[in-house]
Design an enzyme around this catalytic site. Structure first.
Site, PDB file in Angstrom:
ATOM      1  N   ARG A 195       0.829  -1.209   0.000  1.00 36.27           N
ATOM      2  CA  ARG A 195       0.000   0.000   0.000  1.00 36.27           C
ATOM      3  C   ARG A 195       0.864   1.260   0.000  1.00 36.27           C
ATOM      4  O   ARG A 195       0.562   2.222  -0.702  1.00 36.27           O
ATOM      5  CB  ARG A 195      -0.959  -0.022   1.197  1.00 36.27           C
ATOM      6  CG  ARG A 195      -2.102  -0.988   0.978  1.00 36.27           C
ATOM      7  CD  ARG A 195      -3.031  -1.120   2.164  1.00 36.27           C
ATOM      8  NE  ARG A 195      -4.213  -1.898   1.786  1.00 36.27           N
ATOM      9  CZ  ARG A 195      -5.185  -2.257   2.613  1.00 36.27           C
ATOM     10  NH1 ARG A 195      -5.120  -1.905   3.899  1.00 36.27           N
ATOM     11  NH2 ARG A 195      -6.215  -2.962   2.185  1.00 36.27           N
ATOM     12  N   TYR A 214      -6.168  -0.778  -6.921  1.00 36.78           N
ATOM     13  CA  TYR A 214      -5.547  -2.003  -6.399  1.00 36.78           C
ATOM     14  C   TYR A 214      -4.843  -1.756  -5.070  1.00 36.78           C
ATOM     15  O   TYR A 214      -4.566  -0.635  -4.697  1.00 36.78           O
ATOM     16  CB  TYR A 214      -4.652  -2.692  -7.417  1.00 36.78           C
ATOM     17  CG  TYR A 214      -3.493  -1.968  -8.066  1.00 36.78           C
ATOM     18  CD1 TYR A 214      -2.934  -0.810  -7.564  1.00 36.78           C
ATOM     19  CD2 TYR A 214      -2.929  -2.500  -9.225  1.00 36.78           C
ATOM     20  CE1 TYR A 214      -1.854  -0.198  -8.186  1.00 36.78           C
ATOM     21  CE2 TYR A 214      -1.855  -1.891  -9.851  1.00 36.78           C
ATOM     22  CZ  TYR A 214      -1.323  -0.740  -9.320  1.00 36.78           C
ATOM     23  OH  TYR A 214      -0.255  -0.144  -9.944  1.00 36.78           O
ATOM     24  N   GLU A 215      -4.628  -2.863  -4.358  1.00 36.56           N
ATOM     25  CA  GLU A 215      -4.150  -2.833  -2.966  1.00 36.56           C
ATOM     26  C   GLU A 215      -5.117  -2.087  -2.047  1.00 36.56           C
ATOM     27  O   GLU A 215      -4.716  -1.481  -1.055  1.00 36.56           O
ATOM     28  CB  GLU A 215      -2.747  -2.225  -2.873  1.00 36.56           C
ATOM     29  CG  GLU A 215      -1.689  -2.941  -3.678  1.00 36.56           C
ATOM     30  CD  GLU A 215      -1.636  -4.440  -3.377  1.00 36.56           C
ATOM     31  OE1 GLU A 215      -2.021  -4.839  -2.263  1.00 36.56           O
ATOM     32  OE2 GLU A 215      -1.210  -5.207  -4.259  1.00 36.56           O
ATOM     33  N   GLY A 216      -6.394  -2.177  -2.355  1.00 35.44           N
ATOM     34  CA  GLY A 216      -7.418  -1.557  -1.536  1.00 35.44           C
ATOM     35  C   GLY A 216      -7.844  -0.220  -2.087  1.00 35.44           C
ATOM     36  O   GLY A 216      -7.051   0.712  -2.177  1.00 35.44           O
TER      37      GLY A 216
END
Length: 596
Positions: A297, A441-443
């Protein structure tokens, strides 16, 4: 075609003048991370990214990756494989990895500028080695001794790369719904079967092996997220003694056709009785995976920063060259047919917005990387604990804000080019397309917002928020009486007081209505990001005035800080109003009435 030149001047300013990382590294015991070494990393990183990676950015966008359906193998765009070989040969893959596994042992923050350069030069290429660092961290902290011995050295050397396999076709963020199964085998391994989607660098032709970290369920696992375990599943089977065996039951089923990052292989991965090994404790895989996810992140936040800077560089160059109309206050270049568009206030608005978000965001993002080192190596437990709390608080802000601002900055750059920005010739539209994925992506931004408000502030009683407020209060106390940043102190104090009041009111409303957290979370995150950035701009002014840098540099920092406080920080007013409106404005309309 867009151009890229590493912004070494501002990178050095953020690294040495604002953050003082060389002094911090010495205090933390990183004796090899001297200023000379860090300068060499910056210089060589700039050379590699400018001359090797940047020219391949448009190539990757045009050619994309290709899949041989007969073999399930992916071929990367022309030049990508050769660039990766140079990356490995230069020792870049092990820059911050532990020496016992072949790394150079430099602190995490020593590699953050290189990460920004890679992302700015060629985001799609940078996604291939992106998750190797996270895989290394997950195995280092949660793997067995033999797993570290077998998997870490080739990952650190760059001979293998890593992936993170979470998402399934029916289950995105809600990992408790995943169905991938892991059956125990007589030799202590597990047979892993299931399908994962959106797997970055799930297959490629750059390395001899790919190490997949896969979330799956054991046969007796409890339902939901409490029944998830983590497994290391290599593309090529690996014995406990490190010997490579036959191809594993891992195959790329298809490549996603995407809006951007065409040169990055985004794969559907099929696991069909693939041999895997349990990492960590059974049913504790989610905690182990978060070690990798939090690293990723922060890394994705730097992607937004890198794309912003490249787009800004090209827009600034174009604005200085493009002649259109005369300045409303009189010709600035009477010897030319028209004035360059940089004289027009609205063009300056866009350029200054980019400059303010990029340079302030650089200090914020680099500081988060430094917190990783402090949390691991500070000499006393209290400092490590406080750094870890602040890092947890800052991670969703860095990830979400730097990527949201990346979208804003790339679109501002495109707008500066006018119609020329919309066509492919100048390469700015690629940067805008590539930037969009970073918020997803990655949350997604929404997930980061829930993590910040719901988990880091309310559930954990705001330990990280208190640390951030303490930093702001210390700066205000130091600068309040004629300091270099004294003109910004009142605004900072006003915003921090409002920040605390909003937090308290949301907590009170959430006690009787849980929807209040979700209703406020996005605006709370953005409010937090803008106030935090205001702090870093005030600190940047202090650092510039205390430095030996030219007067023009100092003046540019102060004027950009003033622009930020006057033109961008007021965005917090809208976010505060939205939070104060409560959850009912979002929940009152029945779902069936949206199309009424």
């Amino acid at each position: 075609m867009s151009q890229y030149q590493a912004p070494l001047n501002d990178m050095r300013f953020a690294t040495f003048d604002v953050l003082g990382v060389d002094t911090c590294f010495a205090r933390l015991g990183f004796t090899d991370a001297t200023r000379d070494v860090l300068d060499a990393v910056l210089e060589e990183g700039a050379r590699f990214t400018e001359t090797v990676l940047a020219p391949l950015n448009a190539v990757g966008d045009r050619a994309g990756c290709t899949l041989d359906k007969a073999t399930g193998r992916v071929t990367t765009p022309p030049g990508f494989r050769e660039a990766y070989a140079q990356f490995v040969e230069g020792g870049w893959s092990g820059l911050t990895a532990p020496p016992e596994f072949g790394g150079q042992g430099l602190p995490h923050a020593a590699g953050i500028a290189l990460k920004e350069m890679i992302d700015a030069a060629n985001l799609a290429w940078g996604n291939f080695p992106l998750l190797s660092h996270g895989a290394t961290e997950a195995l280092l902290h949660h793997g067995e001794d033999w797993q570290r011995d077998v998997f870490l050295k080739p990952l650190v050397e760059g001979r293998w790369t890593g992936t993170m396999c979470l998402t399934e076709p029916h289950a995105g963020t809600d990992l408790g719904l995943l169905r991938t199964r892991a059956e125990p085998q007589a030799d202590g391994s597990y047979s892993v079967t299931g399908t994962k989607i959106f797997i970055t660098a799930g297959d490629h032709d750059m390395t001899e092996n790919i190490v997949h970290l896969v979330l799956a369920r054991l046969p007796d696992a409890p339902a939901g997220s409490k029944g998830i375990s983590l497994f290391v599943v290599p593309r090529q089977r690996v014995a406990r003694d490190g010997a490579l065996g036959e191809p594993n039951g891992v195959r790329c089923g298809s490549l996603e056709h995407k809006m951007g990052i065409h040169g990055s292989a985004t794969c559907v991965m099929n696991f069909d009785g693939a041999q895997g090994w349990l990492v960590g404790q059974p049913n504790k895989g989610l905690a182990a995976m978060f070690t990798m996810m939090n690293t990723a992140r922060l890394a994705v936040g730097l992607q937004g920063l890198g794309l912003s800077d490249r787009a800004y560089q090209n827009a600034l160059r174009y604005a200085r060259e493009r002649l259109q109309m005369r300045s409303a206050s009189g010709a600035k270049h009477p010897d030319k047919a028209a004035d360059p568009i940089i004289v027009h206030p609205d063009v300056r608005r866009m350029l200054l917005t980019c400059k303010a978000l990029i340079e302030g965001g650089r200090a914020m993002g680099y500081h988060a990387a430094l917190l990783v080192d402090i949390a691991h190596a500070a000499p006393n437990a209290q400092e490590r604990e406080q750094a870890d709390a602040l890092l947890g608080f800052m991670t969703p802000i860095v990830k979400a804000c730097l990527t949201e601002w990346g979208v804003e900055c790339t679109y501002h750059a495109l707008q500066c080019f006018g119609g020329h920005g919309y066509i492919a010739e100048h390469g700015v539209e690629q940067l805008a397309r590539d930037a969009r994925i970073t918020t997803l992506y990655e949350g997604t931004t929404g997930i980061q917002a829930l993590d910040l408000l719901g988990r880091k502030v309310l559930q954990q009683r705001g330990a990280g928020l208190k640390a951030m407020l303490g930093m702001i209060d210390a700066l205000c106390s130091e600068q309040g009486d004629g300091g270099a940043a004294s003109e910004f102190v009142d605004a900072l104090r006003e915003k921090t007081a409002q920040w605390q009041q909003l937090t308290q009111r949301i907590a009170e409303r959430a006690a009787s209505n849980a929807d209040e957290v979700g209703a406020a979370s996005y605006d709370y995150l953005m409010f937090s990001g803008y106030v935090t950035l205001a702090y870093w701009w005030a600190r940047s002014v202090v650092a510039s005035e205390a430095s030996s840098r030219p007067a023009a540099f100092k003046a540019a920092k102060r004027e950009t800080a003033r622009f930020y406080f006057e033109r961008i920080l007021p965005r917090t007013l809208a976010h505060a109003a939205a939070m104060e409106s409560g959850a009912e404005t979002l929940t009152a309309l029945e779902a069936d009435a949206f199309d009424a």
